[in-house]
Design a protein around this motif. Sequence first.
Motif, PDB file in Angstrom:
ATOM      1  N   LEU C  38     -15.531  77.996  21.079  1.00  0.00           N
ATOM      2  CA  LEU C  38     -16.282  77.411  20.064  1.00  0.00           C
ATOM      3  C   LEU C  38     -16.608  75.923  20.812  1.00  0.00           C
ATOM      4  N   VAL C  39     -15.543  75.452  21.494  1.00  0.00           N
ATOM      5  CA  VAL C  39     -15.938  73.962  22.181  1.00  0.00           C
ATOM      6  C   VAL C  39     -16.795  74.153  23.220  1.00  0.00           C
ATOM      7  N   ASP C  40     -16.797  75.079  24.022  1.00  0.00           N
ATOM      8  CA  ASP C  40     -17.872  75.259  24.988  1.00  0.00           C
ATOM      9  C   ASP C  40     -19.171  75.417  24.349  1.00  0.00           C
ATOM     10  N   GLY C  43     -19.531  72.192  21.644  1.00  0.00           N
ATOM     11  CA  GLY C  43     -18.870  70.727  21.943  1.00  0.00           C
ATOM     12  C   GLY C  43     -17.831  70.409  20.788  1.00  0.00           C
ATOM     13  N   THR C  44     -16.790  69.695  21.194  1.00  0.00           N
ATOM     14  CA  THR C  44     -15.805  69.411  20.249  1.00  0.00           C
ATOM     15  C   THR C  44     -16.115  68.972  19.130  1.00  0.00           C
ATOM     16  N   ASP C  45     -16.785  67.897  19.135  1.00  0.00           N
ATOM     17  CA  ASP C  45     -17.258  67.091  17.761  1.00  0.00           C
ATOM     18  C   ASP C  45     -17.874  68.156  16.953  1.00  0.00           C
ATOM     19  N   GLU C  46     -18.755  68.972  17.255  1.00  0.00           N
ATOM     20  CA  GLU C  46     -19.686  69.699  16.319  1.00  0.00           C
ATOM     21  C   GLU C  46     -18.711  70.845  15.962  1.00  0.00           C
ATOM     22  N   ALA C  47     -18.020  71.343  16.951  1.00  0.00           N
ATOM     23  CA  ALA C  47     -17.034  72.325  16.354  1.00  0.00           C
ATOM     24  C   ALA C  47     -16.037  71.925  15.008  1.00  0.00           C
ATOM     25  N   LEU C  51     -15.995  73.223  11.351  1.00  0.00           N
ATOM     26  CA  LEU C  51     -14.639  73.727  10.685  1.00  0.00           C
ATOM     27  C   LEU C  51     -14.562  72.736   9.419  1.00  0.00           C
ATOM     28  N   GLU C  52     -14.709  71.567   9.523  1.00  0.00           N
ATOM     29  CA  GLU C  52     -14.404  70.681   8.306  1.00  0.00           C
ATOM     30  C   GLU C  52     -15.170  71.125   7.387  1.00  0.00           C
ATOM     31  N   GLU C  53     -16.565  71.162   7.543  1.00  0.00           N
ATOM     32  CA  GLU C  53     -17.475  71.510   6.579  1.00  0.00           C
ATOM     33  C   GLU C  53     -17.337  72.584   5.703  1.00  0.00           C
ATOM     34  N   ARG C  54     -16.812  73.600   6.489  1.00  0.00           N
ATOM     35  CA  ARG C  54     -16.638  75.083   5.751  1.00  0.00           C
ATOM     36  C   ARG C  54     -15.341  75.128   5.624  1.00  0.00           C
ATOM     37  N   LEU C  91      -9.033  71.305  18.150  1.00  0.00           N
ATOM     38  CA  LEU C  91      -9.530  71.973  16.817  1.00  0.00           C
ATOM     39  C   LEU C  91      -8.537  71.938  15.575  1.00  0.00           C
ATOM     40  N   GLY C  92      -7.191  71.509  16.132  1.00  0.00           N
ATOM     41  CA  GLY C  92      -6.086  71.548  14.905  1.00  0.00           C
ATOM     42  C   GLY C  92      -5.298  72.867  14.988  1.00  0.00           C
TER      43      GLY C  92
END
Lengths: 279, 279, 279, 279
Positions: C38-40, C43-47, C51-54, C91-92
Motif C-alpha cells: 500500500l505504501v509503495d 505513499g504513506t500519507d495517501e495510504a 484508511l482513515e476515510e474508509r 499505517l498503525g
Amino acid sequence: MQQGLTGAGLGKLESDTQLIELASRYHFSVVDVSAKGLVDRLGTDEALSLLEERHIRIGAIGLSVEWRKGDREFLEGLAALPAEAAAAAALGCTRCCTYILPSTDLPAAHFMAQATKRLRLCAEILGAYGIRLGLEFVGPHHLRTQWKHPFIWTMQETLDWIDAIHAPNVGLLLDAFHWHTNEMEVADIHSLKPEQIVHVHINDARDVPVQDVLDNDRLYPGEGVIDLTGFLQALDRIGYNGPVTQEILTAAAPEGSPEELAAKSRQAFDKVFGAAGLV
Amino acid sequence: MQQGLTGAGLGKLESDTQLIELASRYHFSVVDVSAKGLVDRLGTDEALSLLEERHIRIGAIGLSVEWRKGDREFLEGLAALPAEAAAAAALGCTRCCTYILPSTDLPAAHFMAQATKRLRLCAEILGAYGIRLGLEFVGPHHLRTQWKHPFIWTMQETLDWIDAIHAPNVGLLLDAFHWHTNEMEVADIHSLKPEQIVHVHINDARDVPVQDVLDNDRLYPGEGVIDLTGFLQALDRIGYNGPVTQEILTAAAPEGSPEELAAKSRQAFDKVFGAAGLV
Amino acid sequence: MQQGLTGAGLGKLESDTQLIELASRYHFSVVDVSAKGLVDRLGTDEALSLLEERHIRIGAIGLSVEWRKGDREFLEGLAALPAEAAAAAALGCTRCCTYILPSTDLPAAHFMAQATKRLRLCAEILGAYGIRLGLEFVGPHHLRTQWKHPFIWTMQETLDWIDAIHAPNVGLLLDAFHWHTNEMEVADIHSLKPEQIVHVHINDARDVPVQDVLDNDRLYPGEGVIDLTGFLQALDRIGYNGPVTQEILTAAAPEGSPEELAAKSRQAFDKVFGAAGLV
Amino acid sequence: MQQGLTGAGLGKLESDTQLIELASRYHFSVVDVSAKGLVDRLGTDEALSLLEERHIRIGAIGLSVEWRKGDREFLEGLAALPAEAAAAAALGCTRCCTYILPSTDLPAAHFMAQATKRLRLCAEILGAYGIRLGLEFVGPHHLRTQWKHPFIWTMQETLDWIDAIHAPNVGLLLDAFHWHTNEMEVADIHSLKPEQIVHVHINDARDVPVQDVLDNDRLYPGEGVIDLTGFLQALDRIGYNGPVTQEILTAAAPEGSPEELAAKSRQAFDKVFGAAGLV
C-alpha cells in the motif's frame, strides 16, 4: 595476528580503494572499511576482485545503526543493517564494531536499558549473516565527564554488559589507547579468552599523566608510552589471532601524504611487533 | 479484580495462617505470602487445604533472590529459587514480585547491566514454573537521592527495562503510591495492555506536596489524596482482572489488633471500590 | 472483536484499494493487506488517508520472509523485513502472521531447530516496530502427510514452539478451520489468555468426516458445520478483542463479483456474530 | 589438550576418589565425575584438597536434568541444577555435558521445540556459574532407528540446534566414536572454531562396516580403526586445548582391575597422542 589499517592516521584518502592499495603496498593484510560502501561503488564482484588482488581482507565494518539517540533514529538505521551485513558477508568480513562513550546526557540506567535492547537486536541481525559485534570501551578521563552522567568505560563493565545483552556473537573491541587510559595491565588481557575479543585497535599515547590523555591526541605505535610489547604479547599468549588495526585519532590531520603515512605505519608496526617478538 | 491483603498494614501477625484467616473473614480473596514458607510449615497438602477452605488464593510471592548486591549473594539466592517457584506453582500462585529502588550506591549504568542479566535469569526460572515476574517502580522523591546515583523510577523506564530484560513473562507491579508520587495520570494506565500488569498494590498518601511524600508513611485506601477512583476505574477499563492487594508501609506499627486492622481494611476497600463503581 | 476481510473469498480484486473500499462499504473495520504494498503504491500519507476515510484498519500483514527453505532465501527476505515492518507501523498495524505447514520434506527435528532460530529473528525485528508475530497452526489431515515428515499442527505444539522461540511478541493465529480440523473444543479456547492470540481467521467447513476436510475447500461463515457460535463466544469470554478476518480458501474462484462476495460476507458475519450474541 | 579419564573403561570403581587417584597415578590431568557427588561425600574443602594433591581437574560434569521426558521430570531435575552447578564451580569445573539420542518415540519436531526450551534454561542456569553446556551428537546407525522417529545426529544439525538454543555458553561435545560413525573427516573439525567445542571424548571402533558399529562396543584408543591421529591433529590445529577424556562404553565390563585398565588407558593415550605428534 593480522596487521591492518584504518583510515584514521593516513591523512586525506581519496577512497577506500586507495586505502586498500596502500595497505597492500605496505604489507598489511587487513583494512577496516565500509563493505556496503565498497559494494555500492564497485559491485560485489569487483570489490571481491580488488580485495583478492591486493591480498587484503576487511577486518571490521562500523555499526551504522544509531543506537545512542531516540527510537526513531534507531529504527531508521536498523532498516539498513541487513544490507550492511549482507555486503560484509559477501566480502568475507565477520566483524562489526561500535564504541561506547563513557558518559551521556541521558539518565544512565535508563539509557543502559535501551542500549541493551538495541544492541541485542543489532547483534541478532548481524549474527544471521555470520558477523560478530565488537563493543569498544573508551578510557580517556576527559570523556568520562564530557556529558552529564557517567556511563561505563572499563573492560569488566563492558564484559558484564555483553552478558546482559546476551547474544552469542558479541565481544570486545580492545583498543590499546583505552587499555592504557584505563590503567590496565597485561594480566587483564590474560584474563580473557581469545573468542571474547572481536577486534583490536593499536596506537600510542603521549607521556602525560594518564588523566590528561586526550582521545584525539594519539600517536603512531611505538611513538609513545603505551606498553605495546606487553599488549601484543598478551594477545598472542591467549591465542588471539584476529586483526590488529591502527587507529590514530588526531585533532589536526597528520602531516604527510597518505603514501608517506602508510610507510610510517609500516615502520611503526615493524617496531612494535618486532619488539614483541611477533614477526 | 481480586481484592487482597499483604501483611503490611495488619500489625503484628502471628503467622501467614492468621493472615489467610483474617483475609477470608473479611471477604478478601487474595493474600501475598511466601508459598515456600507455607509449604515448609504445613506441607503442600495442608497448605492447599487451608487456602481452599478459606477461599483464598496467593496473589504473589516476593522474589527471594538478592539481585541488588554482588554475584555471590545473587547465586546463593538463585539456588533456592526453583524450590520457591515450585512451592508457588503447587499452591496455584502465578506471580512473583520485586521492587526497584530509585537510586543506588553502585554506578548506575553498570548496575543496570548486571540487574538486567540477573532478573532475566530469575524470570526464566520462574517462567518454567508458569510464574510471571512483576517489577515495581518506586516513586517517592526522597528515595531518588537516598543513595549516590539515580537509577530508574518511572513507569516508562520500567517498561523499557522489561523490554531489555526480554523474557516473555516480565511485567509491572503497579502500586498506587508510586503512581501518585510519580504524578501519573489515569491516561498512563490507559496506555497499558492488561497483560503488562502482573500485580497491583493499593494504599493512600497524605495531603502533602508530592515531593514530600514519604515511602513509609502510607495510609489505608480512601484516607488520603490519591485518586483511587480513577486508578481503579482505569485498571478496570483496560481489562485488568488480577489481584489488588493492600500494602501499608508505616514507620511505626499501626494501632489496633490484626483483627481490627483487617476490618478497617475491609471498610477501606469497600469505600474505594464502591466509589469506583466496582462492587 | 473487529470484523474484517482478507482477499481470500472476494474473487478477483483489482487492488488493495478495492478491498479497503468494499470492506468499508459493507461495514467491516479491518482488512488484511500488505502495508508495504500500500505504501509503495500510494505513499504513506495517501495510504493513511485512504484508511482513515474508509474507517478501516489493517488487521495483519503476512510475514514476507521465506523461513521454510534455505539460509539464502531466508536472508534475502530478512533484508526486506524492516521496511515491511516500518510500513505496517506507519499505517498503525501491529500484527504480522505466518502459517505452519503440518508436514515437511526436511528432517523434522532439524527443520524445527532452524525455523525456531529464523522465526525468533523475524519476531525480534518486528518487535522493534511494535508488531507481534502470529503463528497459525494448520489442521487439515491431508496436509499432515502431504510431505515426507510430520511437523506440528496442534495448538499445544504451537504454544510449546512459541515458548521455544522465546520472543515476547509471538502468539497464535487462531483459524476456525484449523480449530475444527484439529477437533478442538470451546474449552481449548478457554484455556488461552487473550494476549496469546495475535489474530483470528474465520470461515466454515463442509459436513464431511473431519479427516476428509480439504484445506482449500472452505465455506463462508455459517454455511458449514463449524461451531462458530461456540468459537466466537469463547473468544469473547476470554476477552479477545482483536480482529477476526474472513479467509475463504477455495480451489476455484468463488462465483460472483467482489461486490457481491463482500455483501455475502457481510451477511455471513451478521449471521454468525448474531447467533453468538455478539452484535 | 588435557588427557583424561571417565569411569567408562576402568571396570568397577569403588568411588570417584579411586578414579581420581588412578588418573593421577597414570599421569592423566582430568577426570569426568560428578562435582556434586564429590562435594556431598567429602565436603568442598576436602574435595578441593584431593584434586589439588593429585593434580587432577574435573573435565566435565554430566547434565543431571532429565530434559527428554515430561515437564514434571524436567522441573524436578531443574531444582537441583543450581546446586550441581555451584559444586562444579567450587571445584573449578567449567563444563557440563549431555548427549542427544538420534531417535525418539516422541514426535520429532515437537520434541525439538520442547528440548530447545529446556536446554536453554539449563544453559542459562549453568552460565550464571561460569559453566558451559556441551551437546554430544551420537552417530551409531542402529540408534537412528532404535526409537520411532529420527531426531538429529550430525554435527551440522547440532550446530544449528545450538544456534536455535541461542545461549552464549552452549557448544559441542565431540566424541571420536560419533565422528567416526557419522563418517566425518578431518576437514569437519577444521571447520570449527575451538570455542565451539566444550569437551572431547576419545575411544576407538572395530573394523566393521560403519553402519554396523554398535554404540556399546567401543575399544580403547589405538585398538581400532578410527583415524585418531587425524582427529587429534585436527583438534590441535584449530587450537583446541581443553580436555580429551576416554569413554569406553561396552556391553560387558572390561577385563582387568581398575588399576590394570588405567595402565592400559595410559598406554592407549601414549600411542595415539604419540602418533599424532602431541606429546
